[in-house]
Write a protein that holds these residues in place. Structure first.
Motif, short mmCIF file in Angstrom:
data_model
loop_
_atom_site.label_atom_id
_atom_site.label_comp_id
_atom_site.label_asym_id
_atom_site.label_seq_id
_atom_site.Cartn_x
_atom_site.Cartn_y
_atom_site.Cartn_z
N GLY A 81 -53.37 -20.39 -76.03
CA GLY A 81 -52.02 -20.42 -75.90
C GLY A 81 -51.53 -20.99 -74.52
N SER A 82 -50.57 -20.03 -74.10
CA SER A 82 -50.18 -20.41 -72.64
C SER A 82 -50.74 -19.39 -71.62
CB SER A 82 -48.61 -19.98 -72.70
OG SER A 82 -48.26 -18.70 -72.93
N SER A 83 -51.85 -18.53 -72.26
CA SER A 83 -52.44 -17.44 -71.36
C SER A 83 -53.92 -18.01 -71.16
CB SER A 83 -52.53 -16.31 -72.30
OG SER A 83 -51.30 -15.79 -72.54
N ILE A 84 -54.29 -17.62 -70.15
CA ILE A 84 -55.73 -17.67 -69.54
C ILE A 84 -56.47 -16.38 -69.77
CG2 ILE A 84 -57.37 -18.23 -67.96
CD1 ILE A 84 -55.97 -20.61 -68.79
N LEU A 85 -57.47 -16.18 -70.60
CA LEU A 85 -58.24 -15.02 -70.76
C LEU A 85 -59.48 -15.18 -70.04
CD1 LEU A 85 -57.89 -14.54 -74.56
CD2 LEU A 85 -56.37 -13.63 -72.79
N THR A 86 -59.97 -14.03 -69.47
CA THR A 86 -61.26 -14.13 -68.81
C THR A 86 -62.20 -13.24 -69.34
OG1 THR A 86 -60.17 -14.40 -66.70
CG2 THR A 86 -62.30 -13.56 -66.51
N GLY A 87 -63.45 -13.69 -69.48
CA GLY A 87 -64.80 -13.13 -70.16
C GLY A 87 -65.92 -13.34 -69.28
N VAL A 88 -66.99 -12.73 -69.64
CA VAL A 88 -68.30 -12.68 -68.88
C VAL A 88 -69.18 -13.14 -69.99
CG1 VAL A 88 -70.10 -11.48 -67.88
CG2 VAL A 88 -67.69 -10.75 -67.56
N VAL A 89 -70.03 -14.30 -69.64
CA VAL A 89 -70.95 -14.69 -70.58
C VAL A 89 -72.46 -14.08 -70.47
CG1 VAL A 89 -72.34 -16.88 -71.02
CG2 VAL A 89 -70.05 -17.11 -70.31
N ARG A 90 -72.58 -13.54 -71.39
CA ARG A 90 -74.24 -12.80 -71.40
C ARG A 90 -75.22 -13.67 -71.48
NH1 ARG A 90 -74.20 -8.25 -75.68
NH2 ARG A 90 -74.95 -9.87 -77.05
N ASP A 91 -75.12 -14.56 -72.35
CA ASP A 91 -76.47 -15.64 -72.75
C ASP A 91 -75.76 -17.16 -73.34
OD1 ASP A 91 -76.32 -15.63 -75.76
OD2 ASP A 91 -76.94 -13.35 -75.35
N ILE A 92 -76.50 -17.83 -73.12
CA ILE A 92 -76.29 -19.34 -73.55
C ILE A 92 -77.18 -20.01 -74.14
CG2 ILE A 92 -76.55 -20.51 -71.32
CD1 ILE A 92 -73.94 -21.99 -71.74
N GLY A 93 -77.14 -20.94 -75.09
CA GLY A 93 -77.87 -21.65 -75.50
C GLY A 93 -77.42 -23.37 -75.67
N PRO A 94 -78.25 -24.22 -76.16
CA PRO A 94 -77.69 -25.63 -76.38
C PRO A 94 -76.56 -25.88 -76.98
CG PRO A 94 -79.96 -25.58 -76.79
CD PRO A 94 -79.44 -24.09 -76.79
N GLN A 95 -76.05 -24.95 -78.01
CA GLN A 95 -74.79 -25.03 -78.91
C GLN A 95 -73.84 -23.83 -78.97
OE1 GLN A 95 -76.89 -26.29 -82.48
NE2 GLN A 95 -76.60 -28.44 -81.82
N GLY A 96 -74.50 -22.63 -78.21
CA GLY A 96 -73.70 -21.49 -78.39
C GLY A 96 -73.81 -20.45 -77.26
N LEU A 97 -72.81 -19.79 -77.13
CA LEU A 97 -72.88 -18.39 -75.99
C LEU A 97 -72.35 -17.15 -76.81
CD1 LEU A 97 -70.06 -18.56 -74.88
CD2 LEU A 97 -70.71 -20.50 -73.71
N PHE A 98 -72.56 -16.05 -75.93
CA PHE A 98 -71.92 -14.76 -76.01
C PHE A 98 -71.10 -14.49 -75.00
CE2 PHE A 98 -71.37 -10.38 -76.60
CZ PHE A 98 -71.17 -9.97 -77.89
N ILE A 99 -69.93 -14.11 -75.36
CA ILE A 99 -68.88 -13.83 -74.43
C ILE A 99 -68.35 -12.37 -74.60
CG2 ILE A 99 -66.60 -14.32 -73.41
CD1 ILE A 99 -66.74 -17.05 -74.65
N GLU A 100 -68.61 -11.46 -73.34
CA GLU A 100 -67.94 -10.19 -73.39
C GLU A 100 -66.56 -10.26 -73.00
OE1 GLU A 100 -70.67 -8.39 -70.62
OE2 GLU A 100 -72.16 -8.07 -72.29
N ILE A 101 -65.77 -9.83 -74.08
CA ILE A 101 -64.22 -9.70 -73.92
C ILE A 101 -63.63 -8.97 -74.86
CG2 ILE A 101 -64.16 -11.75 -75.78
CD1 ILE A 101 -61.67 -12.78 -73.68
N SER A 102 -62.71 -8.22 -74.34
CA SER A 102 -62.00 -7.16 -75.26
C SER A 102 -60.55 -7.13 -75.11
CB SER A 102 -62.74 -5.88 -74.65
OG SER A 102 -61.88 -4.81 -75.35
N PRO A 103 -59.68 -7.25 -75.77
CA PRO A 103 -60.13 -7.46 -77.44
C PRO A 103 -60.72 -8.70 -77.85
CG PRO A 103 -57.60 -7.64 -77.22
CD PRO A 103 -58.23 -7.53 -75.60
N PRO A 104 -61.56 -8.56 -78.56
CA PRO A 104 -62.18 -9.98 -79.12
C PRO A 104 -61.29 -10.98 -80.10
CG PRO A 104 -62.89 -8.23 -80.52
CD PRO A 104 -62.21 -7.70 -79.46
#
Length: 111
Positions: A31-54
Motif C-alpha cells: 500500500g502506502s507503506s514500506i515494510l522491511t524484512g530479511v531474506v534467508r534464502d533465494i532460488g531462481p523463482q522464490g525466496l524466504f523472507i523473515e518478517i513479522s507480522p507475516p
C-alpha cells in the motif's frame, strides 16, 4: 526383508531448483507503506523472507532486494511460517533483472 524406514513422500523436496543462502534486506511496498524484512534464502523463482507480522498466502507485492543495484521483484506469498516469515515466488518485471539474478545465484553458497 529390508530395514530401511519407509519414505515419507509428503516430506520429499518439492522444489525444482536448489536454494542458495542469502542474508540480506528486502523492502516490500505494501500500500502506502514500506515494510522491511530479511531474506534467508533465494532460488531462481522464490525466496524466504523473515518478517513479522507475516502477510497472508496469496498476497502480492512489489519488492526491492537489497543488492547492488537493487533487484525489483513481483512477489506472491505461497507459504506462511508463523513466527518466522513467508515463502514467496517471484517474477522479474525487468529483463535486465534476469542476468543480475543469475549472477547473484552463481555467487551464493548452496543450502
Amino acid at each position: 526383508m529390508t530395514t530401511d524406514p519407509p519414505v515419507d513422500e509428503s516430506a520429499a523436496e518439492r522444489r525444482q531448483f536448489n536454494r542458495r543462502r542469502l542474508v540480506g534486506t528486502i523492502e516490500i511496498e505494501w500500500g502506502s507503506s514500506i515494510l522491511t524484512g530479511v531474506v534467508r534464502d533465494i532460488g531462481p523463482q522464490g525466496l524466504f523472507i523473515e518478517i513479522s507480522p507475516p502477510l497472508w498466502v496469496g498476497a502480492t507485492f512489489l519488492a526491492r532486494l537489497g543488492v547492488d543495484p537493487p533487484l525489483r521483484l513481483n512477489c506472491t506469498v505461497r507459504r506462511v511460517e508463523p513466527g518466522t516469515g513467508i515463502a514467496v515466488t517471484f517474477e522479474l518485471p525487468e529483463e535486465s533483472g534476469k542476468a543480475q539474478l543469475a549472477t547473484l545465484l552463481a555467487q551464493l553458497p548452496k543450502l
